[in-house]
Structures are given as structure tokens and as C-alpha cells.
Design an enzyme around this catalytic site. Sequence first.
Site, PDB file in Angstrom:
ATOM      1  CE  LYS A 144      29.550 -12.031  17.970  1.00 10.35           C
ATOM      2  NZ  LYS A 144      28.833 -11.301  16.920  1.00 10.35           N
ATOM      3  CD  GLU A 199      36.339 -19.567  26.403  1.00 12.88           C
ATOM      4  OE1 GLU A 199      36.843 -20.067  25.362  1.00 12.88           O
ATOM      5  OE2 GLU A 199      35.941 -18.413  26.426  1.00 12.88           O
TER       6      GLU A 199
HETATM    7  O1  7JG Z   1      33.170 -11.645  23.787  1.00 10.74           O
HETATM    8  C1  7JG Z   1      34.129 -12.445  23.930  1.00 10.74           C
HETATM    9  N1  7JG Z   1      35.388 -11.933  23.857  1.00 10.74           N
HETATM   10  C2  7JG Z   1      36.479 -12.733  23.984  1.00 10.74           C
HETATM   11  N2  7JG Z   1      36.399 -14.035  24.178  1.00 10.74           N
HETATM   12  C3  7JG Z   1      35.164 -14.620  24.294  1.00 10.74           C
HETATM   13  C4  7JG Z   1      35.112 -16.009  24.529  1.00 10.74           C
HETATM   14  O2  7JG Z   1      36.286 -16.686  24.618  1.00 10.74           O
HETATM   15  C5  7JG Z   1      33.894 -16.646  24.663  1.00 10.74           C
HETATM   16  C6  7JG Z   1      32.687 -15.947  24.552  1.00 10.74           C
HETATM   17  C7  7JG Z   1      31.439 -16.719  24.703  1.00 10.74           C
HETATM   18  C8  7JG Z   1      30.529 -16.397  25.697  1.00 10.74           C
HETATM   19  C9  7JG Z   1      29.391 -17.153  25.848  1.00 10.74           C
HETATM   20  C10 7JG Z   1      29.163 -18.255  25.010  1.00 10.74           C
HETATM   21  F1  7JG Z   1      28.058 -19.005  25.182  1.00 10.74           F
HETATM   22  C11 7JG Z   1      30.074 -18.577  24.005  1.00 10.74           C
HETATM   23  C12 7JG Z   1      31.207 -17.799  23.848  1.00 10.74           C
HETATM   24  C13 7JG Z   1      32.708 -14.549  24.317  1.00 10.74           C
HETATM   25  C14 7JG Z   1      31.407 -13.797  24.212  1.00 10.74           C
HETATM   26  C15 7JG Z   1      30.616 -13.982  23.092  1.00 10.74           C
HETATM   27  C16 7JG Z   1      29.390 -13.316  23.006  1.00 10.74           C
HETATM   28  C17 7JG Z   1      28.967 -12.501  24.061  1.00 10.74           C
HETATM   29  F2  7JG Z   1      27.769 -11.879  23.984  1.00 10.74           F
HETATM   30  C18 7JG Z   1      29.789 -12.312  25.173  1.00 10.74           C
HETATM   31  C19 7JG Z   1      31.007 -12.978  25.257  1.00 10.74           C
HETATM   32  C20 7JG Z   1      33.962 -13.873  24.181  1.00 10.74           C
HETATM   33 MG    MG Z   2      37.964 -15.550  23.824  1.00 13.84          MG
END
Ligand code: 7JG
Ligand code: MG
Length: 214
Positions: A144, A199
Site C-alpha cells: 500500500k 478476498e
Molecule cells: O500486502 C498486500 N499486498 C497485496 N495484496 C494484499 C491483500 O490483497 C490483502 C492483504 C491483507 C492481509 C491480511 C489482512 F488481514 C488484510 C489484508 C495484504 C497485506 C496487508 C498487510 C500485511 F501486513 C500483509 C499483507 C496485501
Molecule cells: Mg491485494
Amino acid sequence: TGTSRPQRMLKAVQKNATKGDPQSVISAIDYYCRHKEWAMNVGDDKGLILDSVLMEVNPSTVLELGTYCGYSTVRIARLMSPGSKLITVEFNPAFAEVARQIIAYAGLQDKVTLVEGSSGDLIPKMKERFGIKYFDFVFLDHWKDSYAPDTKLLEDCGLLKKGTVLLADNVICPGAPEYLKYVRNSPRYESRYYKSNLEYTKAEDGLEKSVFLG
Ligand SMILES: O=c1[nH]cnc2c(O)cc(-c3ccc(F)cc3)c(-c3ccc(F)cc3)c12
Ligand SMILES: [Mg+2]
């Protein structure tokens, strides 16, 4: 140590999908991540929005920032016309290794160039290394905090043209507030938010579509 989550996802694809059939690869991953083990693919809900925006653009050149295991790479490449090219950038070598195998299993390796490295380092090299003049479509799905700086870098490197579509995942969860502020306030973009779900969950998330106005 044992297998990683991406490696278990690859095993599920090899077990449940049909080689050369992208839709079966997508379905196998969605089934695995919904019923066995969550993973950060764009997923089936947001994936339908990605499909429709992609088909509307029908791009010749696509940049994906954040390959992960190649789920959205397969979703995008399966809809691209013959002769069109997708470049996908992944920082994590273990993710890239699994993604290569999932993209190949779907039979889409000829459309896809997977590049390992940081987007900030690679974006300035796109023209010289891959002979890209402009991107018609950019999918931001890496980290992000990199969305805004990488968008400005794409502008500065002359890689966006009038009509280029940027589509950003996770603008609500975990959120990309600086990016939203940038594209929604800049006179150089026309932006709209597509509400959906994180998702495989009931939590809200969404995609922001921003058209570069030149
Ligand atoms: O980082 C991401 N890159 C690309 N797409 C992502 C996505 O589609 C979802 C998430 C996500 C993971 C855990 C959650 F509870 C909510 C959202 C992440 C993410 C966010 C923070 C993190 F610390 C690590 C992963 C990503
Ligand atoms: Mg994503």
C-alpha cells in the site's frame, strides 16, 4: 521447516486444476483459499471486477505490481489478446518461484514476463529492458505504501499515456489513503471506487480505477 503457504497453494493447483486451463487454475486457488487456507490473492469477488475492467480496456501492454503466487497474473493474462504482453513485478523470490510454476501450469507463460526485484528500481528500466513505450493497464497489488510513489514514478518515466487505466487493490483493507488522496485530487486522473470484499471474507475492501488523462 516444511512447505510454505505458496507451496501448498501450488500443490493444490497441481492436484485439482487441468494443465493449460487457466479457469481451472483460478477455481482451484479460490477453493483452496476459501476452504483450506486464506491467502492474499485478489480473489473471486474482486476478481470479477478486475476481469470486467480489463476486458473494457483490452490492453496491449499490462504492468502488474505484486505477483504473489500469480493468481491475478493468470486472471489478467487469460483475457488478453494474442500478441499482448504482461510484465509482472515481484520482490519476494519464494513468491516468484511459485508464481512462475502456476503461470506455466495455466499455459500463459508466453504472454507473461515475471521480473524479480523492487518496483521502484524496475519501473525506470521498463523502456530499455522490455521495449515498453507505454502501459495501457496497471494493476497495483504489491504494498500500500508504494502505490503513490510508484504511480508518480510511472508518470515521470513517461510510461502512462492518455487513457491508461490504473486499478489498485486493497484501497480499503488494509487501505492506501495516501494513494487515494493522490489520484482523487489530481486533475490528471478520473477515479472511481468499486466496492467489494476482502478476498474470501465478509470484510469490506475495494478496487480504485483511475484513468490517466495525459
Ligand atoms: O500486502 C498486500 N499486498 C497485496 N495484496 C494484499 C491483500 O490483497 C490483502 C492483504 C491483507 C492481509 C491480511 C489482512 F488481514 C488484510 C489484508 C495484504 C497485506 C496487508 C498487510 C500485511 F501486513 C500483509 C499483507 C496485501
Ligand atoms: Mg491485494
